[in-house]
Scaffold this active site. Sequence first.
Site, PDB file in Angstrom:
ATOM      1  N   ARG A   1       0.777  -1.234  -0.087  1.00  0.00           N
ATOM      2  CA  ARG A   1       0.049  -0.041  -0.200  1.00  0.00           C
ATOM      3  C   ARG A   1       0.694   1.055  -0.129  1.00  0.00           C
ATOM      4  O   ARG A   1       0.834   1.792  -0.689  1.00  0.00           O
ATOM      5  CB  ARG A   1      -1.013  -0.438   1.176  1.00  0.00           C
ATOM      6  CG  ARG A   1      -1.485   1.241   1.438  1.00  0.00           C
ATOM      7  CD  ARG A   1      -2.577   1.289   2.726  1.00  0.00           C
ATOM      8  NE  ARG A   1      -3.427   0.515   2.045  1.00  0.00           N
ATOM      9  CZ  ARG A   1      -4.069  -0.802   3.262  1.00  0.00           C
ATOM     10  NH1 ARG A   1      -4.497  -0.530   4.311  1.00  0.00           N
ATOM     11  NH2 ARG A   1      -4.959  -1.976   2.309  1.00  0.00           N
ATOM     12  N   TYR A   2       2.167   1.155   1.190  1.00  0.00           N
ATOM     13  CA  TYR A   2       2.963   2.452   1.046  1.00  0.00           C
ATOM     14  C   TYR A   2       3.860   1.934  -0.152  1.00  0.00           C
ATOM     15  O   TYR A   2       4.163   0.844  -0.008  1.00  0.00           O
ATOM     16  CB  TYR A   2       3.562   2.322   2.335  1.00  0.00           C
ATOM     17  CG  TYR A   2       2.325   2.538   3.456  1.00  0.00           C
ATOM     18  CD1 TYR A   2       1.889   3.842   3.715  1.00  0.00           C
ATOM     19  CD2 TYR A   2       1.348   1.428   4.195  1.00  0.00           C
ATOM     20  CE1 TYR A   2       0.922   4.030   4.646  1.00  0.00           C
ATOM     21  CE2 TYR A   2       0.700   2.267   5.833  1.00  0.00           C
ATOM     22  CZ  TYR A   2       0.262   3.614   5.546  1.00  0.00           C
ATOM     23  OH  TYR A   2      -0.609   3.403   6.631  1.00  0.00           O
TER      24      TYR A   2
ATOM     25  N   ARG B   1       7.486  -0.070   1.610  1.00  0.00           N
ATOM     26  CA  ARG B   1       6.946  -1.059   2.531  1.00  0.00           C
ATOM     27  C   ARG B   1       5.870  -2.076   2.446  1.00  0.00           C
ATOM     28  O   ARG B   1       5.144  -1.569   1.718  1.00  0.00           O
ATOM     29  CB  ARG B   1       6.884  -0.655   4.593  1.00  0.00           C
ATOM     30  CG  ARG B   1       6.053   0.598   4.285  1.00  0.00           C
ATOM     31  CD  ARG B   1       6.867   1.422   5.336  1.00  0.00           C
ATOM     32  NE  ARG B   1       5.959   2.056   6.051  1.00  0.00           N
ATOM     33  CZ  ARG B   1       4.926   3.128   5.340  1.00  0.00           C
ATOM     34  NH1 ARG B   1       5.279   3.518   4.235  1.00  0.00           N
ATOM     35  NH2 ARG B   1       4.256   3.877   5.725  1.00  0.00           N
TER      36      ARG B   1
ATOM     37  N   LYS C   1      -2.546   4.427   7.779  1.00  0.00           N
ATOM     38  CA  LYS C   1      -2.758   5.230   9.329  1.00  0.00           C
ATOM     39  C   LYS C   1      -3.319   6.716   9.136  1.00  0.00           C
ATOM     40  O   LYS C   1      -1.660   7.561   7.895  1.00  0.00           O
ATOM     41  CB  LYS C   1      -1.699   4.549   9.655  1.00  0.00           C
ATOM     42  CG  LYS C   1      -1.706   3.415   9.271  1.00  0.00           C
ATOM     43  CD  LYS C   1      -0.437   2.733  10.418  1.00  0.00           C
ATOM     44  CE  LYS C   1      -0.224   1.488  10.428  1.00  0.00           C
ATOM     45  NZ  LYS C   1      -0.335   0.417   9.138  1.00  0.00           N
TER      46      LYS C   1
ATOM     47  N   ARG D   1      -8.282  -8.872  11.438  1.00  0.00           N
ATOM     48  CA  ARG D   1      -8.676  -9.690  10.523  1.00  0.00           C
ATOM     49  C   ARG D   1      -9.360 -11.089  10.945  1.00  0.00           C
ATOM     50  O   ARG D   1      -8.868 -12.519  10.254  1.00  0.00           O
ATOM     51  CB  ARG D   1      -7.169 -10.325   9.983  1.00  0.00           C
ATOM     52  CG  ARG D   1      -6.231  -9.373   9.795  1.00  0.00           C
ATOM     53  CD  ARG D   1      -4.938  -9.454   8.878  1.00  0.00           C
ATOM     54  NE  ARG D   1      -4.164  -8.483   8.890  1.00  0.00           N
ATOM     55  CZ  ARG D   1      -3.036  -8.283   9.134  1.00  0.00           C
ATOM     56  NH1 ARG D   1      -2.519  -8.951   9.955  1.00  0.00           N
ATOM     57  NH2 ARG D   1      -2.603  -6.884   8.997  1.00  0.00           N
TER      58      ARG D   1
ATOM     59  N   CYS E   1      -7.648 -13.358  19.199  1.00  0.00           N
ATOM     60  CA  CYS E   1      -7.770 -11.969  19.878  1.00  0.00           C
ATOM     61  C   CYS E   1      -9.200 -11.558  19.474  1.00  0.00           C
ATOM     62  O   CYS E   1      -9.606 -11.990  18.688  1.00  0.00           O
ATOM     63  CB  CYS E   1      -7.378 -11.092  19.830  1.00  0.00           C
ATOM     64  SG  CYS E   1      -5.554 -11.043  20.304  1.00  0.00           S
TER      65      CYS E   1
ATOM     66  N   ASP F   1     -10.672  -0.896  14.584  1.00  0.00           N
ATOM     67  CA  ASP F   1     -11.353  -1.271  13.283  1.00  0.00           C
ATOM     68  C   ASP F   1     -12.568  -1.189  12.778  1.00  0.00           C
ATOM     69  O   ASP F   1     -13.132  -1.834  13.654  1.00  0.00           O
ATOM     70  CB  ASP F   1     -10.565  -2.610  12.276  1.00  0.00           C
ATOM     71  CG  ASP F   1      -8.938  -1.474  11.907  1.00  0.00           C
ATOM     72  OD1 ASP F   1      -8.837  -0.448  11.679  1.00  0.00           O
ATOM     73  OD2 ASP F   1      -7.787  -2.426  12.033  1.00  0.00           O
TER      74      ASP F   1
ATOM     75  N   CYS G   1      -2.376 -18.077  15.481  1.00  0.00           N
ATOM     76  CA  CYS G   1      -2.629 -17.240  16.860  1.00  0.00           C
ATOM     77  C   CYS G   1      -2.349 -18.266  17.898  1.00  0.00           C
ATOM     78  O   CYS G   1      -2.920 -19.355  17.900  1.00  0.00           O
ATOM     79  CB  CYS G   1      -2.766 -16.115  16.988  1.00  0.00           C
ATOM     80  SG  CYS G   1      -2.688 -15.115  15.303  1.00  0.00           S
TER      81      CYS G   1
ATOM     82  N   CYS H   1      -9.625  -9.045  16.897  1.00  0.00           N
ATOM     83  CA  CYS H   1      -9.126  -8.746  15.943  1.00  0.00           C
ATOM     84  C   CYS H   1      -9.372  -8.678  14.937  1.00  0.00           C
ATOM     85  O   CYS H   1     -11.051  -8.969  14.396  1.00  0.00           O
ATOM     86  CB  CYS H   1      -8.222 -10.156  15.181  1.00  0.00           C
ATOM     87  SG  CYS H   1      -7.433 -10.798  14.223  1.00  0.00           S
TER      88      CYS H   1
ATOM     89  N   ASP I   1      -6.689   4.182  10.876  1.00  0.00           N
ATOM     90  CA  ASP I   1      -6.310   2.804   9.669  1.00  0.00           C
ATOM     91  C   ASP I   1      -7.647   3.127   8.616  1.00  0.00           C
ATOM     92  O   ASP I   1      -8.775   3.117   9.355  1.00  0.00           O
ATOM     93  CB  ASP I   1      -6.144   1.567  10.251  1.00  0.00           C
ATOM     94  CG  ASP I   1      -5.136   1.577   9.257  1.00  0.00           C
ATOM     95  OD1 ASP I   1      -4.950   1.722   7.926  1.00  0.00           O
ATOM     96  OD2 ASP I   1      -3.973   0.172   9.840  1.00  0.00           O
TER      97      ASP I   1
HETATM   98  C1  LIG Z   1       0.316  -0.333   9.109  1.00  0.00           C
HETATM   99  C2  LIG Z   1       0.661  -1.014   7.907  1.00  0.00           C
HETATM  100  C3  LIG Z   1       2.456  -0.998   7.216  1.00  0.00           C
HETATM  101  C4  LIG Z   1       3.531  -0.184   8.168  1.00  0.00           C
HETATM  102  O1  LIG Z   1       2.691   1.370   8.673  1.00  0.00           O
HETATM  103  P1  LIG Z   1       4.016   1.605   9.493  1.00  0.00           P
HETATM  104  O2  LIG Z   1       3.204   3.494   9.852  1.00  0.00           O
HETATM  105  O3  LIG Z   1       5.315   2.270   8.793  1.00  0.00           O
HETATM  106  O4  LIG Z   1       3.770   1.116  10.919  1.00  0.00           O
HETATM  107  C5  LIG Z   1       2.055  -1.771   6.300  1.00  0.00           C
HETATM  108  N1  LIG Z   1       1.645  -1.662   5.025  1.00  0.00           N
HETATM  109  C6  LIG Z   1       0.143  -1.639   5.553  1.00  0.00           C
HETATM  110  C7  LIG Z   1      -0.166  -2.421   4.266  1.00  0.00           C
HETATM  111  C8  LIG Z   1       0.262  -1.437   6.855  1.00  0.00           C
HETATM  112  O5  LIG Z   1      -1.161  -1.173   7.162  1.00  0.00           O
HETATM  113  S1  SF4 Z   2      -4.517  -9.163  16.565  1.00  0.00           S
HETATM  114 FE1  SF4 Z   2      -5.050 -10.957  15.581  1.00  0.00          FE
HETATM  115  S2  SF4 Z   2      -3.829 -11.511  14.041  1.00  0.00           S
HETATM  116 FE2  SF4 Z   2      -2.822 -11.138  16.216  1.00  0.00          FE
HETATM  117  S3  SF4 Z   2      -2.322 -12.518  17.586  1.00  0.00           S
HETATM  118 FE3  SF4 Z   2      -4.294 -11.498  18.091  1.00  0.00          FE
HETATM  119  S4  SF4 Z   2      -6.534 -13.078  16.361  1.00  0.00           S
HETATM  120 FE4  SF4 Z   2      -3.853 -13.037  16.008  1.00  0.00          FE
END
Ligand SMILES: *Cc1c(COP(=O)(O)O)cnc(C)c1O
Ligand code: SF4
Length: 387
Positions: free
Chosen positions: A128-129, A132, A353, A150, A145, A309, A141, A148, A346
């Site tokens: 996305r960025y 990175r 973010k 995801r 959580c 989220d 996991c 979570c 986010d």
């Molecule tokens: C959070 C995230 C990152 C890392 O973001 P930083 O602000 O550098 O910590 C990179 N890619 C994605 C898709 C993210 O959601």
């Molecule tokens: S937040 Fe989701 S991905 Fe992260 S440790 Fe918890 S269950 Fe696993």
Amino acid sequence: MAFEINTVNTVRARRFASHAKPGIWRDEPETSWNSWIWQQQKRIKSMDQLRQVIKVTPEEEEAFAKSHEQFNMGITPYYASLIDPNDPNCPIRLQSVPKKGELTIRSEDMEDPLAEERDMPVPGITHRYPDRVLFYTTHNCPVYCRHCTRKRKVADPSSATANKQLEMGLDYIASHKEIRDVVISGGDPLSNSDDRLEYILSRLRAMDHIEVFRLGTRNLVTLPQRITDDFAKMLSKYHPVFVHTHFNHPKECTQEAFDACARLANAGCVINNQMVLLKGVNDDWRIVKELNHKLLMMRVRPYYIFQCDMSQGISHFRTPVEKGLEIIENLRGWTSGMAVPHYVIDAPGGGGKIPMLPKYLEKHEGRKWYLRNFKNEKYVYEEPAND
Ligand SMILES: *Cc1c(COP(=O)(O)O)cnc(C)c1O
Ligand code: SF4
């Protein structure tokens, strides 16, 4: 190389109390309790097991029955030992035991609020960025959580990241020279074996354009036994290694967690914390302040506070945005800047973010900036004239 911790000279002895093992594990030898494999094998996955550890409420029974097919329950004995057996609102319990709020799906909820799937050039990579990527290496996991983001992917055996997918991800990173930072994620990447992780790290380190990587892991919180001396020693071959973890409450700052952080920090890792703002768990600046102070003593730097989220089934955890701003307002200036993380949303739809700040800038006229400080006192900063 073992990392000895001097309990006289560190803060551990004073601040990080041990806690009792629940009855069913009282006779387990320390060697079992301290083994991450034992902890992993003995995870609580059913209500029958949970009832032996805490006083389960009818609401939790119902929530479990209606939710466990979509999103498993999984709690390590260690994390379960932090739960108050008699308090249905215990912050550790809210994060690990199903509650009825999970069953509600609101009209604004989304399946993939961060559009992580849309921004996937190959399966397992979200790019996305500019510089990175997020790299998914497993869907497991130690503790699932309840908040979570995801949920749709995590704990789903049909979406296991096979070796073929791992190779595709590594190939993508290798061929995109603009990537300098890789966030190794999941699930929890520490659910991979040391060998598989070392394979990933060594492949990434062999790429000239990769400067840093981070392991995004909650094991420090939910399974600190996973951080063995051997594991820490392995990481130290691939520096700079950043570890991004997820403490949400001061109760999680135990002696075990302290020792795990010490093993990583002594091995040269930099540790950052990404807290999620959760109603009933940490939506109070006093709790966040105490958490952040404890984290600093564990050599963990508070990095982000995430607004919860808009994922499905977690709306009962969402707080007003005002709450996050209030927390920052009560930290900045009042305590060490090191204990003040960035509060971010986010952006739904994959916008990335976005930092949220209380209004410290009152107005801006020409060269004059009208500011207020943490005590609400007014100041004017004047820029030099262009002469
Ligand atoms: C959070 C995230 C990152 C890392 O973001 P930083 O602000 O550098 O910590 C990179 N890619 C994605 C898709 C993210 O959601
Ligand atoms: S937040 Fe989701 S991905 Fe992260 S440790 Fe918890 S269950 Fe696993």
